[in-house]
Design an enzyme around this catalytic site. Structure first.
Site, PDB file in Angstrom:
ATOM      1  N   GLY A  41      49.716  36.146  31.314  1.00 60.25           N
ATOM      2  CA  GLY A  41      48.675  36.848  31.334  1.00 60.25           C
ATOM      3  C   GLY A  41      49.105  38.204  31.887  1.00 60.25           C
ATOM      4  N   ASP A  94      50.422  39.827  36.599  1.00 57.53           N
ATOM      5  CA  ASP A  94      48.908  40.963  35.734  1.00 57.53           C
ATOM      6  C   ASP A  94      47.783  40.905  37.030  1.00 57.53           C
ATOM      7  OD1 ASP A  94      48.872  37.521  36.506  1.00 57.53           O
ATOM      8  OD2 ASP A  94      47.624  37.632  34.615  1.00 57.53           O
ATOM      9  N   ASP A  97      47.399  36.838  43.194  1.00 59.41           N
ATOM     10  CA  ASP A  97      46.043  36.447  45.058  1.00 59.41           C
ATOM     11  C   ASP A  97      46.417  35.916  45.549  1.00 59.41           C
ATOM     12  OD1 ASP A  97      43.512  36.178  42.388  1.00 59.41           O
ATOM     13  OD2 ASP A  97      44.796  34.917  41.161  1.00 59.41           O
ATOM     14  N   ASP A 153      42.707  34.948  31.420  1.00 62.00           N
ATOM     15  CA  ASP A 153      41.900  34.455  30.099  1.00 62.00           C
ATOM     16  C   ASP A 153      40.865  33.531  30.670  1.00 62.00           C
ATOM     17  OD1 ASP A 153      43.277  30.676  29.785  1.00 62.00           O
ATOM     18  OD2 ASP A 153      44.859  32.614  32.108  1.00 62.00           O
TER      19      ASP A 153
END
Length: 191
Positions: A41, A94, A97, A153
């Protein structure tokens, strides 16, 4: 509500990447930093970011498995091709979390004795954070929703989309994700 909605349009995204590039250039002026991208990513963000950092930099890639809570462990599946000892390393991510996977990576890389180790995250999803991390640069803070585009994605698709979109109903777009994204971009006036 539409199943897909634009969260970060292309023009705002490009502007923020340029700002990050300028800040990173100032921070690393006089050095030859290594920008390290986590596959897959982050590659889109990295490609745009390096165009905004006019320094003699090096790029390398690393792949790491997801950190599985409840017993699973992260592990490196594609290691770096260069030695980072005494190098200024910038991890380009990217989205951050929980921070568990990136925390693991920081520990591994710190044992390799870099001159410095910093993080540039395109997206920071702080609401999910479990492990606190020192994010040096952040593009945007986002909420707890499923995002696609600009490297993120949906089942391996939509990384090419030049914007970040929130997916509200994965089932509704499963048959034609590209069509749903095109409709969302069209509605926002940003195709």
């Amino acid at each position: 509500m539409s199943p897909v909605e634009v969260r970060i349009p292309p023009d705002l995204l490009r502007g923020r990447v340029a700002e990050l590039g300028a800040d990173i250039t100032d921070a690393y002026r006089g050095t030859q930093p290594l920008l390290l991208s986590l596959l897959h990513g982050s590659a889109v963000f990295l490609a745009d970011l390096v165009r905004e950092v006019p320094l003699a930099l090096t790029v390398d890639f690393l792949a790491i498995t997801r950190y599985e809570q409840g017993g699973g462990r992260a592990r490196i599946v594609k290691d770096l091709d260069v030695d980072i000892r005494d190098r200024h390393v910038l991890i380009v991510e990217d989205i951050v979390d929980t921070g568990l996977r990136l925390g693991y990576l920081l520990q591994v890389l710190a044992m390799r004795s870099p001159a410095s180790l910093r993080i540039c995250a395109f997206l920071d999803r702080r609401v999910r954070r479990i492990a606190e991390l020192p994010l040096d640069w952040v593009g945007f803070e986002v909420g707890d929703e499923y995002l696609v585009g600009y490297g993120l994605d949906l089942d391996g698709r939509l990384r090419h989309v030049p914007a970040v979109l929130a997916v509200h109903d994965r089932d509704a777009i499963a048959a034609d994700p590209e069509g749903a994204v095109a409709a969302a971009l069209s509605r926002s006036g940003r195709t």
